[in-house]
Scaffold this active site. Sequence first.
Site, mmCIF file in Angstrom:
data_model
loop_
_atom_site.group_PDB
_atom_site.id
_atom_site.type_symbol
_atom_site.label_atom_id
_atom_site.label_comp_id
_atom_site.label_asym_id
_atom_site.label_seq_id
_atom_site.Cartn_x
_atom_site.Cartn_y
_atom_site.Cartn_z
ATOM 1 N N GLY A 128 0.610 -1.154 -0.076
ATOM 2 C CA GLY A 128 -0.541 -0.343 -0.028
ATOM 3 C C GLY A 128 0.816 1.191 0.107
ATOM 4 O O GLY A 128 0.542 2.357 0.231
ATOM 5 N N LEU B 262 -3.112 -0.378 -7.025
ATOM 6 C CA LEU B 262 -3.550 0.885 -7.418
ATOM 7 C C LEU B 262 -4.762 1.424 -7.806
ATOM 8 O O LEU B 262 -5.765 1.236 -8.396
ATOM 9 C CB LEU B 262 -2.688 1.219 -8.586
ATOM 10 C CG LEU B 262 -1.438 1.182 -8.646
ATOM 11 C CD1 LEU B 262 -0.696 1.765 -10.142
ATOM 12 C CD2 LEU B 262 -0.540 2.301 -7.787
ATOM 13 N N ILE C 267 -2.158 -7.578 -3.119
ATOM 14 C CA ILE C 267 -2.141 -8.845 -1.787
ATOM 15 C C ILE C 267 -2.953 -10.087 -1.852
ATOM 16 O O ILE C 267 -2.802 -10.744 -0.842
ATOM 17 C CB ILE C 267 -2.336 -8.362 -0.151
ATOM 18 C CG1 ILE C 267 -3.555 -7.323 0.279
ATOM 19 C CG2 ILE C 267 -1.127 -6.956 -0.792
ATOM 20 C CD1 ILE C 267 -3.576 -6.778 1.656
ATOM 21 N N THR D 105 -9.897 -8.095 1.110
ATOM 22 C CA THR D 105 -8.114 -7.313 1.195
ATOM 23 C C THR D 105 -7.581 -7.377 2.808
ATOM 24 O O THR D 105 -6.359 -7.860 2.453
ATOM 25 C CB THR D 105 -8.515 -6.033 0.614
ATOM 26 O OG1 THR D 105 -8.929 -6.040 -0.659
ATOM 27 C CG2 THR D 105 -7.137 -5.426 0.624
ATOM 28 N N ASP E 280 -7.421 2.530 15.298
ATOM 29 C CA ASP E 280 -8.358 2.900 16.853
ATOM 30 C C ASP E 280 -9.692 1.951 16.285
ATOM 31 O O ASP E 280 -10.311 1.557 17.967
ATOM 32 C CB ASP E 280 -8.188 4.209 17.708
ATOM 33 C CG ASP E 280 -9.043 4.982 16.589
ATOM 34 O OD1 ASP E 280 -9.517 4.924 15.035
ATOM 35 O OD2 ASP E 280 -8.804 6.092 17.018
ATOM 36 N N GLU E 281 -10.188 2.375 15.543
ATOM 37 C CA GLU E 281 -11.631 1.276 15.046
ATOM 38 C C GLU E 281 -12.091 0.420 14.948
ATOM 39 O O GLU E 281 -13.010 -0.369 15.688
ATOM 40 C CB GLU E 281 -12.137 1.963 13.928
ATOM 41 C CG GLU E 281 -12.040 2.697 13.451
ATOM 42 C CD GLU E 281 -12.695 3.581 11.630
ATOM 43 O OE1 GLU E 281 -13.753 3.345 11.751
ATOM 44 O OE2 GLU E 281 -12.035 4.709 11.443
ATOM 45 N N LYS F 97 -11.848 11.378 2.350
ATOM 46 C CA LYS F 97 -12.217 11.858 3.854
ATOM 47 C C LYS F 97 -12.610 13.109 4.399
ATOM 48 O O LYS F 97 -12.334 13.834 3.672
ATOM 49 C CB LYS F 97 -10.198 10.608 3.725
ATOM 50 C CG LYS F 97 -10.049 9.929 4.338
ATOM 51 C CD LYS F 97 -10.506 8.733 4.919
ATOM 52 C CE LYS F 97 -10.340 7.188 4.773
ATOM 53 N NZ LYS F 97 -10.852 6.197 5.564
ATOM 54 N N LEU F 98 -12.418 13.308 5.696
ATOM 55 C CA LEU F 98 -13.947 13.919 5.965
ATOM 56 C C LEU F 98 -12.376 15.476 5.830
ATOM 57 O O LEU F 98 -12.694 17.325 5.197
ATOM 58 C CB LEU F 98 -13.281 14.578 7.820
ATOM 59 C CG LEU F 98 -14.703 15.218 8.093
ATOM 60 C CD1 LEU F 98 -14.886 14.625 10.204
ATOM 61 C CD2 LEU F 98 -13.352 16.160 8.914
ATOM 62 N N HIS G 8 -22.574 4.741 13.654
ATOM 63 C CA HIS G 8 -21.441 5.711 13.925
ATOM 64 C C HIS G 8 -20.896 5.515 15.079
ATOM 65 O O HIS G 8 -21.784 5.919 16.001
ATOM 66 C CB HIS G 8 -21.611 6.712 13.818
ATOM 67 C CG HIS G 8 -20.989 8.395 12.941
ATOM 68 N ND1 HIS G 8 -21.526 8.844 12.873
ATOM 69 C CD2 HIS G 8 -19.441 8.090 13.245
ATOM 70 C CE1 HIS G 8 -19.680 10.121 12.442
ATOM 71 N NE2 HIS G 8 -18.888 9.291 12.370
#
Length: 332
Positions: A7, A45, A70, A108, A134-135, A196-197, A283
């Site tokens: 990656g 990619l 992978i 993956t 951390d999720e 992403k945010l 969430h």
Amino acid sequence: MRILVTGGAGFIGSEYVRMLLGVPGGTAEGVPALEPTAVTVLDALTYSGNLANLDPVRDDPRLRFIHGDIRHPETVEEAVAGHDVIVHFAAESHVDRSITGAAPFVTTNVLGTQTLLDAALHHRVTRFVHVSTDEVYGSIDTGSWTEDWPLAPNSPYSASKAGSDLLALAYHRTHGLDVVVTRCSNNYGPYQYPEKLVPLFVTNLLDGHTVPLYGDGGNIRDWLHVHDHCRGIALVQQKGRAGEVYHIGGGTELTNSELTGRLLDACDAGWERVVPVPDRKGHDRRYSLDISKINSELGYAPSITLDAGLSDTVHWYRDNRAWWEPLKAAAR
């Protein structure tokens, strides 16, 4: 030392490659030089992998790129052969995408990691650094997670990462493979794919558009600059104890509303540009990592304040439209 970075054309992986090869702004202060003799990037990619992320080191003779997945054993066997260390970033990582379609995350993140671990055993790799999140812990109302906290993931993405963490640690305990696992908080910085945010909000604001804020905006995250994250990974690669987990955090917790306010200020925009949207399914309310272990054992502490990091990040996106505009156009 020959290092394989899976990656390595992605957001965090490419920062690590640039750091390894010592480009200006890529060396890690406070981390002894790793001095690799060769760095190989293995990357499929997919939509978030981008060869342009490696442009600063493209001409380094130590760099080799392999376009491969992978999940494919033959590709992985060829890539791993001859390497001393694997630093494993490759993953499907966007929670929203995992909610709408979980299969690529499982194949993956879990099966791909297992394929890499088997190849690492076969080729007698001396260290396998598994980069996680951390999720995997779920959500925490008060206090902070320590590395021995039970895993309780709540999204298909985080469940797949938890599975890969457990597999990596099992290969250490079962086979004696030298594995270390890192778990990080929310990353931000240059070269982050604009779904992403932080990059989504910054690029939307720079273009005069609105930004979507989930739910009541009260979800809390700890924010970590990608360069500090890679500094922590380098320390773990060098000095981490085999079979251990290390947390890498940024030390600044904000609600999504608070972060939005800082991004609005940095882009000279007002709250009229914010559009509330329905909350994400499942969430998680709050993430918080205890980083005392990596601090006491390896000397890690975040070095980039959130104010400085966000300012630099906004300037990078302002100055690098040629990098992100095609990505956003392709995603429409």
